[in-house]
Design an enzyme around this catalytic site. Structure first.
Site, PDB file in Angstrom:
ATOM      1  CD  GLU A  17      -4.767   0.777  -3.256  1.00  0.00           C
ATOM      2  OE1 GLU A  17      -5.089   0.451  -2.095  1.00  0.00           O
ATOM      3  OE2 GLU A  17      -4.019   1.729  -3.509  1.00  0.00           O
ATOM      4  CD  GLU A  30     -10.209  -2.232  -0.886  1.00  0.00           C
ATOM      5  OE1 GLU A  30     -10.771  -2.860   0.015  1.00  0.00           O
ATOM      6  OE2 GLU A  30      -9.445  -1.277  -0.674  1.00  0.00           O
ATOM      7  CD  GLU A  75      -6.954   4.632   0.610  1.00  0.00           C
ATOM      8  OE1 GLU A  75      -7.289   4.068   1.638  1.00  0.00           O
ATOM      9  OE2 GLU A  75      -6.149   4.161  -0.225  1.00  0.00           O
ATOM     10  CE  LYS A 115      -6.072   9.453   2.358  1.00  0.00           C
ATOM     11  NZ  LYS A 115      -4.652   9.180   2.527  1.00  0.00           N
TER      12      LYS A 115
END
Ligand SMILES: Nc1ncnc2c1ncn2[C@@H]1O[C@H](COP(=O)(O)OP(=O)(O)OP(=O)(O)O)[C@@H](O)[C@H]1O
Length: 123
Positions: A25, A66, A73, A91
């Site tokens: 990520e 996060e 996701e 999302k």
């Protein structure tokens, strides 16, 4: 499997989660760099213990949000790779949570560091 081994393994899986998150990520890497800069500033300005508390709590909040966002996701992509309104909703909601945390973190950062920065610039 013994209870102790189970506990140790659950730590292992959690650290594996960190590895997955931080490898893949980009946003998380950006948040991590920002957190490192904020911590360095904390040492540089020798901020107080309650200021450290505020800073560390918001860093943990943003990184956790996060990581949750990344998990959601992945789950959403597993549920459907096709474009679906329900997936978009899920999302976008998860992304909104990250944004909210980031805004609060920025406000806390301004409250904590602005007096130090102003004093530094005046000196
Ligand atoms: N499967 C999907 N169905 C509907 N909307 C989606 C889906 N995947 C992503 N979106 C929406 O598309 C927008 C952009 O999402 P995102 O930045 O994740 O890019 P993406 O379309 O998934 O492409 P990529 O994964 O290559 O970045 C967001 O509003 C997101 O909610």
């Amino acid at each position: 499997m013994s209870r102790f081994k189970k506990r140790i393994d659950s730590f292992k899986w959690a650290f594996n989660g960190f590895k997955i998150a931080f490898k893949g990520e980009v946003n998380l890497k950006i948040h991590l760099v920002a957190a490192a800069i904020v911590i360095a500033l904390g040492f540089l300005f020798n901020i107080g213990r309650y200021e450290w508390l505020a800073v560390l709590v918001v860093i943990a909040m943003v990184l956790s949000a996060e990581i949750f966002n990344t998990a959601i996701e992945h789950l959403a992509d597993f549920v459907s790779v096709e474009r679906r309104p329900a997936i978009k909703k899920v999302k976008d909601l998860a992304a909104a949570a990250v944004l909210l945390h980031a805004i609060i973190a920025a406000i806390v950062g301004i409250i904590v560091f602005s007096p130090y920065i102003i004093a530094y610039l005046k000196a």
